[in-house]
Design an enzyme around this catalytic site. Structure first.
Site, short mmCIF file in Angstrom:
data_model
loop_
_atom_site.label_atom_id
_atom_site.label_comp_id
_atom_site.label_asym_id
_atom_site.label_seq_id
_atom_site.Cartn_x
_atom_site.Cartn_y
_atom_site.Cartn_z
N LYS A 65 0.83 -1.21 0.00
CA LYS A 65 0.00 0.00 0.00
C LYS A 65 0.86 1.26 0.00
O LYS A 65 0.49 2.29 -0.56
CB LYS A 65 -0.94 0.00 1.21
CG LYS A 65 -2.03 -1.06 1.12
CD LYS A 65 -3.06 -0.91 2.23
CE LYS A 65 -4.20 -1.90 2.04
NZ LYS A 65 -5.25 -1.76 3.07
N PHE A 66 2.02 1.16 0.64
CA PHE A 66 2.97 2.28 0.62
C PHE A 66 3.43 2.55 -0.81
O PHE A 66 3.46 3.70 -1.26
CB PHE A 66 4.15 1.94 1.54
CG PHE A 66 5.41 2.71 1.25
CD1 PHE A 66 5.50 4.07 1.52
CD2 PHE A 66 6.52 2.09 0.70
CE1 PHE A 66 6.66 4.78 1.26
CE2 PHE A 66 7.70 2.79 0.44
CZ PHE A 66 7.75 4.15 0.72
N ASN A 67 3.78 1.50 -1.56
CA ASN A 67 4.20 1.67 -2.95
C ASN A 67 3.10 2.26 -3.82
O ASN A 67 3.35 3.06 -4.72
CB ASN A 67 4.65 0.33 -3.54
CG ASN A 67 6.10 0.02 -3.22
OD1 ASN A 67 6.90 0.93 -3.03
ND2 ASN A 67 6.45 -1.25 -3.15
N LYS A 69 0.99 4.38 -3.02
CA LYS A 69 0.83 5.80 -2.72
C LYS A 69 1.64 6.70 -3.66
O LYS A 69 1.46 7.91 -3.67
CB LYS A 69 1.23 6.09 -1.27
CG LYS A 69 0.21 5.62 -0.24
CD LYS A 69 -1.03 6.48 -0.31
CE LYS A 69 -2.09 5.99 0.67
NZ LYS A 69 -3.31 6.81 0.58
N HIS A 285 17.96 3.88 8.54
CA HIS A 285 16.99 3.34 9.50
C HIS A 285 17.63 2.63 10.70
O HIS A 285 17.71 3.19 11.77
CB HIS A 285 15.96 2.44 8.81
CG HIS A 285 15.16 3.14 7.76
ND1 HIS A 285 14.38 4.24 8.04
CD2 HIS A 285 15.05 2.95 6.42
CE1 HIS A 285 13.81 4.69 6.94
NE2 HIS A 285 14.22 3.92 5.93
N ASP A 340 12.54 10.85 4.40
CA ASP A 340 12.39 9.65 3.59
C ASP A 340 11.06 9.79 2.87
O ASP A 340 10.01 9.63 3.49
CB ASP A 340 12.42 8.40 4.48
CG ASP A 340 12.37 7.12 3.68
OD1 ASP A 340 12.50 7.20 2.45
OD2 ASP A 340 12.20 6.04 4.27
N ASP A 341 11.08 10.13 1.60
CA ASP A 341 9.85 10.37 0.83
C ASP A 341 9.01 11.50 1.43
O ASP A 341 7.93 11.26 1.95
CB ASP A 341 9.01 9.09 0.75
CG ASP A 341 9.73 7.96 0.07
OD1 ASP A 341 10.07 8.12 -1.11
OD2 ASP A 341 9.95 6.91 0.70
N PRO A 342 9.49 12.75 1.36
CA PRO A 342 8.73 13.88 1.91
C PRO A 342 7.30 13.97 1.38
O PRO A 342 6.39 14.39 2.09
CB PRO A 342 9.55 15.10 1.47
CG PRO A 342 10.93 14.59 1.35
CD PRO A 342 10.79 13.19 0.82
N GLN A 344 5.28 11.66 0.89
CA GLN A 344 4.38 10.73 1.58
C GLN A 344 4.30 10.96 3.09
O GLN A 344 3.27 10.73 3.70
CB GLN A 344 4.84 9.29 1.33
CG GLN A 344 4.72 8.86 -0.11
CD GLN A 344 4.56 7.36 -0.23
OE1 GLN A 344 4.16 6.68 0.70
NE2 GLN A 344 4.89 6.82 -1.39
#
Length: 443
Positions: A65-67, A69, A285, A340-342, A344
């Site tokens: 689901k993250f992908n 987005k 991370h 990390d992916d601003p 999102q």
């Protein structure tokens, strides 16, 4: 870019280029107006909410689901038009929006970024295509260096018969780089592009389980012909081996070299952190270090830099309050805060400021703590020495001698304490090894 920035850019582009052909689908060319008409939407009716590119509760432990987005309004067509370098308009819109982000960085003067561009390994032509995009659109900024991320998706390429084995994927990723290094005149665009690349990243869902344990018995890359994806450690080792050989060659020729900075320890097995400890320059991370005091100690002794992104982790794998960043900082690990992916995970035009502000407020970090994190951030980046001199001319020296308090705002006593403690820990180990060697063997 932020969500609001992307939305404004889409609306502005539609106003100027509604009749421009921007997509080829099923052999049919479509204008921007036709694309939106097919999606049954008016770009002027879109809002940040309807754009729907923000990760939230529903992406927690759901990498798929993250992908998804990354598709504005859930439409893969808009992703291809606005967020790809290789498309019907040769990545023009993506270049424009990056240059707008770069302009904001240059205006702020003291902010630098290392955005990611993907090389997948499905074809050897990817590098030339990416370099051509970079040169053609002049996607250069003194405030930006580029990281190349390599997704661990061999299994997808194998199922589509794009590669016969894992070795072909490695060749597609690294062979063009060796060619451009040995013959810059023949590969001028790639040669120029590589000057602005600071390193490589390995990305994908770390929580994916693999039944294979990487060892000397593992099949060589040319023998890995199954449809299964190799384990994390397999990817890491072969990426490290190729980068190391490439760096040695480029160093001999007086060319720039690359760091290896994989995403590691966000989820999945603790062995990922072991693999990265042996091979990586930095990691991103590192959350799972809190599960292993021994590994944590090794990362501390070696001062392996760890770029942490608590807001990203909060939406994907670990609640913010459970994030170990503050503990790592207090113990003396080399940690920094990173976005990390601003698009999102952040809401404002200043995503890095969001990371620092929330961390400082939630964990009650002192000014000295925040400044130490910022100093670590500069040290572990792939920026050139001229830029890192913002920390002071002697920044490479250990302890308080390498700290210019007028520039870093980190107290000298803090730097002296960090260096003294690390030296004491290392001396304990040296003494233990010496005493062990001198102890006679018991029969």
């Amino acid at each position: 870019m932020s969500q609001k920035h992307l939305l404004t850019f889409i609306q502005k582009t539609y106003k100027m280029d509604a009749d421009r052909v921007v997509l080829e689908k099923g052999g049919q060319k479509m204008t921007l107006q036709q694309v939106f008409r097919n999606l049954n939407m008016d770009p002027y009716d879109l809002s940040v909410d309807s754009l729907d590119v923000h990760a939230g509760r529903h992406t927690f432990h759901r990498f798929d689901k993250f992908n998804a987005k990354y598709n504005p309004v859930g439409a893969s067509e808009l992703r291809e038009i606005f967020l790809k370098t290789d498309n019907c308009i040769n990545g023009e819109y993506f270049a424009q929006i990056i240059k707008e982000v770069a302009h904001d960085l240059e205006e702020s003067k003291y902010q630098y970024a290392e955005p990611r561009l993907s090389i997948y390994g499905s074809s050897p032509d990817e590098w030339e295509s990416l370099a051509k995009w970079f040169i053609e659109h002049q996607v250069y900024s003194p405030n930006m260096k580029w990281m190349i991320q390599v997704p661990r998706i061999y299994d997808i390429f194998k199922s589509k018969k794009l590669v016969p084995n894992f070795a072909r994927m490695l060749e597609n990723i690294f062979f063009p780089l060796f060619e451009a290094t040995l013959d810059p005149q023949k590969h001028k665009e790639l040669h120029i592009f590589l000057k602005y690349v600071s390193g490589f990243d390995s990305v994908d869902d770390e929580s994916k389980h693999s039944d294979h344990m990487f060892s000397f018995r593992s099949p060589k890359p040319e023998q890995w012909t199954t449809d299964d994806n190799p384990p994390y450690s397999y990817y890491i080792f072969y990426m490290y081996a190729n980068i190391m050989v490439l760096n040695n060659l480029r160093k001999e020729l007086g060319l720039s070299t690359f760091q290896f900075r994989p995403h590691c320890g966000e989820a999945g097995s603790i062995t990922h952190l072991v693999s990265a400890f042996l091979t990586a320059d930095n990691i991103s991370h590192g959350l799972n270090l809190k599960q292993s005091p021994v590994l944590q100690y090794l990362y501390y002794l070696a001062q392996v830099p760890i770029a942490m992104s608590p807001l990203s982790n909060n939406s994907l794998f670990l609640e913010y309050s459970k994030n170990p960043l503050r503990d790592f900082l207090h113990k003396g690990l080399c940690v920094s805060l990173s976005t990390d992916d601003p698009m999102q995970f952040h809401y404002t035009k200043e995503p890095l400021m969001e990371e620092y502000a929330i961390a400082a407020q939630l964990w009650k970090l002192s000014t000295c703590d925040v400044c130490e994190i910022a100093r670590n951030s500069v040290l572990q980046s792939g920026l050139c020495h001229q830029v890192k001199h913002f920390l002071g001319l002697n920044y490479l020296k250990d302890g308080h001698e390498g700290n210019d308090i007028r520039r870093t705002n980190v107290a000298q006593i803090r730097m002296a304490y960090r260096h003294e403690t690390l030296c004491n820990e290392l001396s304990f180990i040296v003494d233990a090894v010496k005493s062990e060697a001198m102890t006679p063997l018991q029969e």
